[in-house]
Design a protein around this motif. Structure first.
Motif, PDB file in Angstrom:
ATOM      1  N   SER A 136      51.641  48.510  29.007  1.00 17.65           N
ATOM      2  CA  SER A 136      50.539  48.031  29.852  1.00 17.65           C
ATOM      3  C   SER A 136      51.058  47.272  31.060  1.00 17.65           C
ATOM      4  CB  SER A 136      49.625  47.098  29.053  1.00 17.65           C
ATOM      5  OG  SER A 136      49.036  47.789  27.986  1.00 17.65           O
ATOM      6  N   VAL A 137      50.382  47.495  32.184  1.00 12.38           N
ATOM      7  CA  VAL A 137      50.684  46.786  33.424  1.00 12.38           C
ATOM      8  C   VAL A 137      49.382  46.195  33.951  1.00 12.38           C
ATOM      9  CG1 VAL A 137      51.548  47.009  35.801  1.00 12.38           C
ATOM     10  CG2 VAL A 137      52.540  48.407  33.971  1.00 12.38           C
ATOM     11  N   PHE A 138      49.440  44.945  34.388  1.00 11.34           N
ATOM     12  CA  PHE A 138      48.313  44.327  35.076  1.00 11.34           C
ATOM     13  C   PHE A 138      48.697  44.231  36.544  1.00 11.34           C
ATOM     14  CE2 PHE A 138      48.028  42.279  30.797  1.00 11.34           C
ATOM     15  CZ  PHE A 138      46.816  42.822  30.418  1.00 11.34           C
ATOM     16  N   SER A 139      47.955  44.938  37.407  1.00 12.69           N
ATOM     17  CA  SER A 139      48.172  44.824  38.849  1.00 12.69           C
ATOM     18  C   SER A 139      47.104  43.900  39.408  1.00 12.69           C
ATOM     19  CB  SER A 139      48.091  46.197  39.532  1.00 12.69           C
ATOM     20  OG  SER A 139      49.251  46.943  39.234  1.00 12.69           O
ATOM     21  N   PHE A 140      47.532  42.950  40.239  1.00 15.63           N
ATOM     22  CA  PHE A 140      46.646  41.953  40.823  1.00 15.63           C
ATOM     23  C   PHE A 140      46.418  42.302  42.291  1.00 15.63           C
ATOM     24  CE2 PHE A 140      48.491  40.043  37.179  1.00 15.63           C
ATOM     25  CZ  PHE A 140      47.677  38.986  36.765  1.00 15.63           C
ATOM     26  N   PHE A 141      45.175  42.160  42.723  1.00 24.29           N
ATOM     27  CA  PHE A 141      44.789  42.442  44.098  1.00 24.29           C
ATOM     28  C   PHE A 141      44.023  41.235  44.623  1.00 24.29           C
ATOM     29  CE2 PHE A 141      45.186  46.288  41.714  1.00 24.29           C
ATOM     30  CZ  PHE A 141      45.898  47.134  42.557  1.00 24.29           C
ATOM     31  N   LYS A 142      44.458  40.696  45.764  1.00 25.24           N
ATOM     32  CA  LYS A 142      43.795  39.534  46.363  1.00 25.24           C
ATOM     33  C   LYS A 142      42.948  40.018  47.518  1.00 25.24           C
ATOM     34  CE  LYS A 142      44.403  35.555  45.860  1.00 25.24           C
ATOM     35  NZ  LYS A 142      43.541  34.619  45.180  1.00 25.24           N
ATOM     36  N   MET A 143      41.669  39.644  47.485  1.00 27.86           N
ATOM     37  CA  MET A 143      40.761  39.999  48.564  1.00 27.86           C
ATOM     38  C   MET A 143      40.403  38.719  49.310  1.00 27.86           C
ATOM     39  SD  MET A 143      39.542  43.307  47.584  1.00 27.86           S
ATOM     40  CE  MET A 143      40.068  44.235  46.159  1.00 27.86           C
ATOM     41  N   HIS A 144      40.573  38.729  50.597  1.00 25.19           N
ATOM     42  CA  HIS A 144      40.227  37.553  51.404  1.00 25.19           C
ATOM     43  C   HIS A 144      39.002  37.877  52.232  1.00 25.19           C
ATOM     44  CE1 HIS A 144      44.041  35.837  50.218  1.00 25.19           C
ATOM     45  NE2 HIS A 144      44.613  36.986  50.533  1.00 25.19           N
ATOM     46  N   SER A 174      32.414  44.263  49.380  1.00 22.83           N
ATOM     47  CA  SER A 174      32.609  42.805  49.272  1.00 22.83           C
ATOM     48  C   SER A 174      32.060  42.267  47.954  1.00 22.83           C
ATOM     49  CB  SER A 174      31.951  42.087  50.451  1.00 22.83           C
ATOM     50  OG  SER A 174      32.498  42.524  51.667  1.00 22.83           O
ATOM     51  N   LEU A 175      32.480  42.881  46.847  1.00 21.30           N
ATOM     52  CA  LEU A 175      31.972  42.480  45.531  1.00 21.30           C
ATOM     53  C   LEU A 175      32.699  41.265  44.974  1.00 21.30           C
ATOM     54  CD1 LEU A 175      31.389  45.987  43.906  1.00 21.30           C
ATOM     55  CD2 LEU A 175      29.768  44.527  45.116  1.00 21.30           C
ATOM     56  N   LEU A 176      33.798  40.875  45.622  1.00 19.02           N
ATOM     57  CA  LEU A 176      34.488  39.662  45.212  1.00 19.02           C
ATOM     58  C   LEU A 176      34.112  38.527  46.156  1.00 19.02           C
ATOM     59  CD1 LEU A 176      38.022  41.008  44.284  1.00 19.02           C
ATOM     60  CD2 LEU A 176      36.449  39.813  42.761  1.00 19.02           C
ATOM     61  N   LYS A 177      33.937  37.347  45.588  1.00 19.96           N
ATOM     62  CA  LYS A 177      33.685  36.157  46.390  1.00 19.96           C
ATOM     63  C   LYS A 177      34.967  35.789  47.131  1.00 19.96           C
ATOM     64  CE  LYS A 177      30.290  34.412  43.112  1.00 19.96           C
ATOM     65  NZ  LYS A 177      29.976  33.318  42.176  1.00 19.96           N
ATOM     66  N   GLU A 178      34.874  34.810  48.005  1.00 18.97           N
ATOM     67  CA  GLU A 178      36.035  34.393  48.780  1.00 18.97           C
ATOM     68  C   GLU A 178      37.229  34.092  47.871  1.00 18.97           C
ATOM     69  OE1 GLU A 178      37.215  31.059  52.113  1.00 18.97           O
ATOM     70  OE2 GLU A 178      35.118  31.434  51.654  1.00 18.97           O
ATOM     71  N   ASP A 179      38.375  34.627  48.234  1.00 16.92           N
ATOM     72  CA  ASP A 179      39.608  34.488  47.460  1.00 16.92           C
ATOM     73  C   ASP A 179      39.485  35.030  46.044  1.00 16.92           C
ATOM     74  OD1 ASP A 179      41.046  33.382  49.566  1.00 16.92           O
ATOM     75  OD2 ASP A 179      40.284  31.379  49.112  1.00 16.92           O
ATOM     76  N   GLY A 180      38.616  36.034  45.878  1.00 17.64           N
ATOM     77  CA  GLY A 180      38.428  36.662  44.576  1.00 17.64           C
ATOM     78  C   GLY A 180      39.644  37.473  44.165  1.00 17.64           C
ATOM     79  N   LYS A 185      26.277  50.419  43.612  1.00 18.08           N
ATOM     80  CA  LYS A 185      24.884  49.931  43.609  1.00 18.08           C
ATOM     81  C   LYS A 185      24.712  48.453  43.306  1.00 18.08           C
ATOM     82  CE  LYS A 185      23.265  54.448  42.151  1.00 18.08           C
ATOM     83  NZ  LYS A 185      23.004  55.294  41.007  1.00 18.08           N
ATOM     84  N   THR A 186      25.669  47.825  42.646  1.00 12.37           N
ATOM     85  CA  THR A 186      25.443  46.469  42.154  1.00 12.37           C
ATOM     86  C   THR A 186      25.296  45.441  43.281  1.00 12.37           C
ATOM     87  OG1 THR A 186      26.195  44.746  40.664  1.00 12.37           O
ATOM     88  CG2 THR A 186      27.900  45.881  41.915  1.00 12.37           C
ATOM     89  N   PRO A 187      24.376  44.499  43.091  1.00 14.17           N
ATOM     90  CA  PRO A 187      24.266  43.377  44.031  1.00 14.17           C
ATOM     91  C   PRO A 187      25.150  42.202  43.583  1.00 14.17           C
ATOM     92  CG  PRO A 187      22.416  43.339  42.522  1.00 14.17           C
ATOM     93  CD  PRO A 187      23.239  44.549  42.165  1.00 14.17           C
ATOM     94  N   LEU A 188      25.758  42.318  42.395  1.00 17.79           N
ATOM     95  CA  LEU A 188      26.551  41.215  41.846  1.00 17.79           C
ATOM     96  C   LEU A 188      27.829  40.987  42.646  1.00 17.79           C
ATOM     97  CD1 LEU A 188      26.349  42.018  38.014  1.00 17.79           C
ATOM     98  CD2 LEU A 188      25.019  40.324  39.293  1.00 17.79           C
ATOM     99  N   LYS A 189      28.210  39.723  42.740  1.00 20.72           N
ATOM    100  CA  LYS A 189      29.496  39.346  43.322  1.00 20.72           C
ATOM    101  C   LYS A 189      30.214  38.502  42.283  1.00 20.72           C
ATOM    102  CE  LYS A 189      28.360  39.545  48.207  1.00 20.72           C
ATOM    103  NZ  LYS A 189      28.738  40.913  48.322  1.00 20.72           N
ATOM    104  N   ALA A 190      31.526  38.603  42.240  1.00 17.99           N
ATOM    105  CA  ALA A 190      32.284  37.910  41.200  1.00 17.99           C
ATOM    106  C   ALA A 190      33.502  37.206  41.795  1.00 17.99           C
ATOM    107  CB  ALA A 190      32.730  38.906  40.136  1.00 17.99           C
TER     108      ALA A 190
END
Length: 180
Positions: free
Chosen positions: A171-179, A138-144, A106-111
């Motif tokens: 603990s593991v931090f997994s990173f995901f790049k969205m273009h 598309s909740l992440l901004k470009e190169d989020g 539901k959120t309109p926010l982008k980060a």
């Protein structure tokens, strides 16, 4: 738990014992922020902290100069703690009481950066659903950047946007790049 760097460095976050949280350890948090410090300008970021718990990650970003941080958690007592602590620290944290999966639909926010620290025993499909909802909406901004904290017993490397992971104890931090 303490804030490891920035203007609030050394401040302790003492959560009531009854909260259903497993805060990121200071060692893991410090390592994560050392990585981010070399990649990002904290003051320029819009950050969403999913499954925020006691706000350890949210407050760390704000201590380092991030102005726009949204903390999302479904637990009433966590929300109460986040509200009280952000008032005590004089921080303008945007706090949202919501189920994370509903919020993502539901959120309109982008980060620029979304950090998710769900329960370690979350089924694998729900870890996948977090990434999927963020990508599809598309909740992440470009190169989020999406970072999911999980146990070393969960493997998220098969997810399409996966780029790397860092392990610190259990603990593991997994990173995901969205273009875009």
């Amino acid at each position: 738990m303490r804030i490891v760097s920035g203007r609030l460095k050394g401040r302790r976050l003492i959560a009531p014992k009854k909260l259903p949280v497993r805060p990121t350890t200071d060692m893991a948090k410090e390592a994560l922020f050392n990585i981010l410090n070399n990649r990002l300008r904290f003051q320029d970021l819009d950050v969403i902290d999913l499954f925020a718990g006691i706000g350890s990650i949210s407050f760390e970003f704000m201590s380092r100069g991030t102005q726009r941080v949204t903390a999302v958690d479904a637990n009433f007592d966590c929300i109460k703690f986040l509200t009280k602590t952000s008032e005590e620290l004089d921080l303008d944290l945007n706090i949202i009481k919501s189920d994370v999966f509903d919020f993502l639909q539901k959120t309109p926010l982008k980060a620029d950066l979304i950090f998710a620290d769900p329960p370690y025993d979350l089924p694998l499909e729900e870890f996948e659903q977090i990434e999927n909802s963020i990508r599809e909406r598309s909740l992440l901004k470009e190169d989020g950047l999406l970072i999911i904290e999980h146990s070393k017993h969960s493997n998220l490397e098969h997810i399409e946007t996966y780029s790397e992971q860092r392990k610190y104890g259990n603990s593991v931090f997994s990173f995901f790049k969205m273009h875009s």
